[in-house]
Design a protein around this motif. Structure first.
Motif, PDB file in Angstrom:
ATOM      1  N   PHE A  24       0.839  -1.196   0.000  1.00 25.29           N
ATOM      2  CA  PHE A  24       0.000   0.000   0.000  1.00 25.29           C
ATOM      3  C   PHE A  24       0.871   1.242   0.000  1.00 25.29           C
ATOM      4  CE2 PHE A  24       0.567  -1.373   4.329  1.00 25.29           C
ATOM      5  CZ  PHE A  24       0.802  -0.207   5.049  1.00 25.29           C
ATOM      6  N   VAL A  25       0.233   2.375  -0.262  1.00 23.03           N
ATOM      7  CA  VAL A  25       0.943   3.644  -0.387  1.00 23.03           C
ATOM      8  C   VAL A  25       0.373   4.624   0.634  1.00 23.03           C
ATOM      9  CG1 VAL A  25       1.500   5.564  -1.928  1.00 23.03           C
ATOM     10  CG2 VAL A  25       1.303   3.242  -2.852  1.00 23.03           C
ATOM     11  N   ILE A  26       1.279   5.308   1.323  1.00 20.61           N
ATOM     12  CA  ILE A  26       0.924   6.398   2.224  1.00 20.61           C
ATOM     13  C   ILE A  26       1.796   7.586   1.836  1.00 20.61           C
ATOM     14  CG2 ILE A  26       1.023   7.253   4.591  1.00 20.61           C
ATOM     15  CD1 ILE A  26       0.424   4.492   5.598  1.00 20.61           C
ATOM     16  N   ALA A  27       1.167   8.661   1.380  1.00 26.21           N
ATOM     17  CA  ALA A  27       1.878   9.894   1.014  1.00 26.21           C
ATOM     18  C   ALA A  27       3.061   9.612   0.088  1.00 26.21           C
ATOM     19  CB  ALA A  27       2.326  10.655   2.260  1.00 26.21           C
ATOM     20  N   GLY A  28       2.864   8.745  -0.887  1.00 27.57           N
ATOM     21  CA  GLY A  28       3.901   8.426  -1.864  1.00 27.57           C
ATOM     22  C   GLY A  28       4.915   7.392  -1.406  1.00 27.57           C
ATOM     23  N   GLU A  29       4.838   6.962  -0.151  1.00 21.27           N
ATOM     24  CA  GLU A  29       5.758   5.966   0.390  1.00 21.27           C
ATOM     25  C   GLU A  29       5.121   4.579   0.316  1.00 21.27           C
ATOM     26  OE1 GLU A  29       8.872   6.685   1.420  1.00 21.27           O
ATOM     27  OE2 GLU A  29       8.522   8.789   0.953  1.00 21.27           O
ATOM     28  N   TRP A  30       5.915   3.588  -0.121  1.00 22.58           N
ATOM     29  CA  TRP A  30       5.447   2.206  -0.208  1.00 22.58           C
ATOM     30  C   TRP A  30       5.661   1.503   1.119  1.00 22.58           C
ATOM     31  CZ3 TRP A  30       3.360  -0.542  -4.361  1.00 22.58           C
ATOM     32  CH2 TRP A  30       3.279   0.169  -5.558  1.00 22.58           C
ATOM     33  N   LEU A  31       4.639   0.759   1.541  1.00 20.88           N
ATOM     34  CA  LEU A  31       4.724  -0.050   2.749  1.00 20.88           C
ATOM     35  C   LEU A  31       4.066  -1.389   2.476  1.00 20.88           C
ATOM     36  CD1 LEU A  31       3.751   2.872   5.058  1.00 20.88           C
ATOM     37  CD2 LEU A  31       5.898   1.663   5.244  1.00 20.88           C
ATOM     38  N   ALA A  89      -8.951   2.740   4.309  1.00 19.83           N
ATOM     39  CA  ALA A  89      -8.287   2.184   5.488  1.00 19.83           C
ATOM     40  C   ALA A  89      -8.173   0.682   5.277  1.00 19.83           C
ATOM     41  CB  ALA A  89      -9.063   2.480   6.759  1.00 19.83           C
ATOM     42  N   VAL A  90      -7.083   0.111   5.758  1.00 17.53           N
ATOM     43  CA  VAL A  90      -6.911  -1.331   5.737  1.00 17.53           C
ATOM     44  C   VAL A  90      -7.084  -1.815   7.177  1.00 17.53           C
ATOM     45  CG1 VAL A  90      -4.377  -1.203   5.892  1.00 17.53           C
ATOM     46  CG2 VAL A  90      -5.434  -3.256   5.036  1.00 17.53           C
ATOM     47  N   GLN A  97      -7.139  -7.776  18.902  1.00 14.91           N
ATOM     48  CA  GLN A  97      -6.927  -6.373  18.561  1.00 14.91           C
ATOM     49  C   GLN A  97      -7.109  -6.141  17.069  1.00 14.91           C
ATOM     50  OE1 GLN A  97      -2.851  -6.329  20.090  1.00 14.91           O
ATOM     51  NE2 GLN A  97      -3.504  -4.613  21.376  1.00 14.91           N
ATOM     52  N   GLN A  98      -7.759  -5.031  16.726  1.00 20.48           N
ATOM     53  CA  GLN A  98      -7.845  -4.634  15.326  1.00 20.48           C
ATOM     54  C   GLN A  98      -7.978  -3.120  15.246  1.00 20.48           C
ATOM     55  OE1 GLN A  98     -11.123  -6.599  13.440  1.00 20.48           O
ATOM     56  NE2 GLN A  98     -12.665  -5.373  14.450  1.00 20.48           N
ATOM     57  N   ALA A  99      -7.586  -2.588  14.107  1.00 20.64           N
ATOM     58  CA  ALA A  99      -7.675  -1.151  13.867  1.00 20.64           C
ATOM     59  C   ALA A  99      -7.678  -0.924  12.366  1.00 20.64           C
ATOM     60  CB  ALA A  99      -6.496  -0.418  14.511  1.00 20.64           C
ATOM     61  N   GLY A 100      -8.156   0.221  11.958  1.00 20.03           N
ATOM     62  CA  GLY A 100      -8.110   0.625  10.558  1.00 20.03           C
ATOM     63  C   GLY A 100      -6.915   1.541  10.355  1.00 20.03           C
ATOM     64  N   LEU A 101      -6.014   1.171   9.473  1.00 21.41           N
ATOM     65  CA  LEU A 101      -4.817   1.958   9.168  1.00 21.41           C
ATOM     66  C   LEU A 101      -5.124   2.829   7.957  1.00 21.41           C
ATOM     67  CD1 LEU A 101      -1.777   2.542   9.616  1.00 21.41           C
ATOM     68  CD2 LEU A 101      -1.308   0.572   8.146  1.00 21.41           C
ATOM     69  N   LEU A 102      -5.055   4.152   8.119  1.00 17.41           N
ATOM     70  CA  LEU A 102      -5.369   5.061   7.018  1.00 17.41           C
ATOM     71  C   LEU A 102      -4.293   4.980   5.941  1.00 17.41           C
ATOM     72  CD1 LEU A 102      -6.590   8.168   9.055  1.00 17.41           C
ATOM     73  CD2 LEU A 102      -7.982   6.443   7.888  1.00 17.41           C
ATOM     74  N   PRO A 107      -2.099  -0.844  -4.313  1.00 20.33           N
ATOM     75  CA  PRO A 107      -1.856  -1.230  -5.703  1.00 20.33           C
ATOM     76  C   PRO A 107      -1.878  -2.731  -5.962  1.00 20.33           C
ATOM     77  CG  PRO A 107      -0.065   0.131  -4.875  1.00 20.33           C
ATOM     78  CD  PRO A 107      -0.972  -0.157  -3.731  1.00 20.33           C
ATOM     79  N   GLU A 108      -1.428  -3.547  -4.977  1.00 22.63           N
ATOM     80  CA  GLU A 108      -1.380  -4.983  -5.264  1.00 22.63           C
ATOM     81  C   GLU A 108      -1.116  -5.826  -4.027  1.00 22.63           C
ATOM     82  OE1 GLU A 108       2.294  -6.638  -7.213  1.00 22.63           O
ATOM     83  OE2 GLU A 108       2.783  -4.504  -7.390  1.00 22.63           O
ATOM     84  N   ILE A 109      -1.385  -7.105  -4.211  1.00 18.07           N
ATOM     85  CA  ILE A 109      -0.996  -8.142  -3.262  1.00 18.07           C
ATOM     86  C   ILE A 109       0.129  -8.899  -3.962  1.00 18.07           C
ATOM     87  CG2 ILE A 109      -1.728 -10.206  -2.009  1.00 18.07           C
ATOM     88  CD1 ILE A 109      -3.226  -7.627  -1.179  1.00 18.07           C
ATOM     89  N   ARG A 110       1.232  -9.154  -3.244  1.00 18.13           N
ATOM     90  CA  ARG A 110       2.409  -9.739  -3.888  1.00 18.13           C
ATOM     91  C   ARG A 110       3.016 -10.824  -3.008  1.00 18.13           C
ATOM     92  NH1 ARG A 110       7.179  -5.722  -5.741  1.00 18.13           N
ATOM     93  NH2 ARG A 110       5.507  -5.061  -7.128  1.00 18.13           N
ATOM     94  N   THR A 111       3.598 -11.831  -3.637  1.00 14.55           N
ATOM     95  CA  THR A 111       4.386 -12.826  -2.916  1.00 14.55           C
ATOM     96  C   THR A 111       5.778 -12.249  -2.714  1.00 14.55           C
ATOM     97  OG1 THR A 111       3.118 -14.639  -3.868  1.00 14.55           O
ATOM     98  CG2 THR A 111       5.282 -15.174  -2.965  1.00 14.55           C
ATOM     99  N   VAL A 112       6.237 -12.282  -1.473  1.00  8.98           N
ATOM    100  CA  VAL A 112       7.531 -11.696  -1.113  1.00  8.98           C
ATOM    101  C   VAL A 112       8.425 -12.796  -0.574  1.00  8.98           C
ATOM    102  CG1 VAL A 112       8.683 -10.065   0.439  1.00  8.98           C
ATOM    103  CG2 VAL A 112       6.476  -9.472  -0.572  1.00  8.98           C
ATOM    104  N   SER A 113       9.652 -12.812  -1.014  1.00  6.25           N
ATOM    105  CA  SER A 113      10.640 -13.752  -0.495  1.00  6.25           C
ATOM    106  C   SER A 113      11.228 -13.176   0.788  1.00  6.25           C
ATOM    107  CB  SER A 113      11.755 -13.953  -1.514  1.00  6.25           C
ATOM    108  OG  SER A 113      12.817 -14.657  -0.926  1.00  6.25           O
TER     109      SER A 113
END
Length: 158
Positions: A24-31, A89-90, A97-102, A107-113
């Motif tokens: 996901f993207v927050i203010a142009g930053e990828w996380l 929000a995700v 515990q749960q919360a909505g992260l703004l 953009p996508e779901i990806r498999t990460v090594s």
């Protein structure tokens, strides 16, 4: 000629070294967040501020009758706070515990090594952003992998 034994990972062993991540993207930053912690992504229609909440909590939203606390990690990342109302929000969940992260976009779901993960550069950065578990190269840029249990503990502590 000597024969060289090359270990071959089975499909199960190879899968153990990868995980699915929600990018996901927050203010142009990828996380990224490990998909096991993601319940859903929802549009935020309105945010209700709640007095005396911890600084990371911007308020609550109604998600199909459930009061969902909304978290904005932008200030912790050195970015300006989320515009209100934020569009997306995700929902992240760990145990009860749960919360909505703004966020701005998914953009996508990806498999990460797991081999692609890098250690954050310094311990000073780790103490300022204890919820960033690792750095992750994403399409030529550096992103952060969020450690959901650490982020939710910060939310709970306030």
């Amino acid at each position: 000629m000597a024969q060289i034994d090359v270990p071959v990972l089975s499909t199960a062993a190879a899968a153990a070294h990868t995980f699915r991540a929600c990018l996901f993207v927050i203010a142009g930053e990828w996380l990224a967040i490990d998909l096991r912690y993601v319940r859903e992504v929802f549009p935020v229609e309105s945010v209700t501020p709640v007095p005396k909440m911890p600084s990371v909590l911007v308020g609550v939203a109604n998600l199909r009758g459930t009061v969902m606390p909304l978290v904005d990690i932008r200030p912790a990342l050195g970015l300006p706070p989320a515009p209100v109302p934020q569009k997306l929000a995700v929902v992240i969940k760990h145990g009860p515990q749960q919360a909505g992260l703004l966020i701005d976009d998914v953009p996508e779901i990806r498999t990460v090594s797991a081999d692609a993960l890098l250690t954050p550069p310094s311990q000073a950065d780790r103490s300022a952003q204890p919820f960033i578990a690792a750095l992750l190269p994403i399409d030529g840029k550096m992103g952060g992998l969020i450690e959901v249990p650490a982020l939710l503990s910060i939310v709970e502590r306030g």
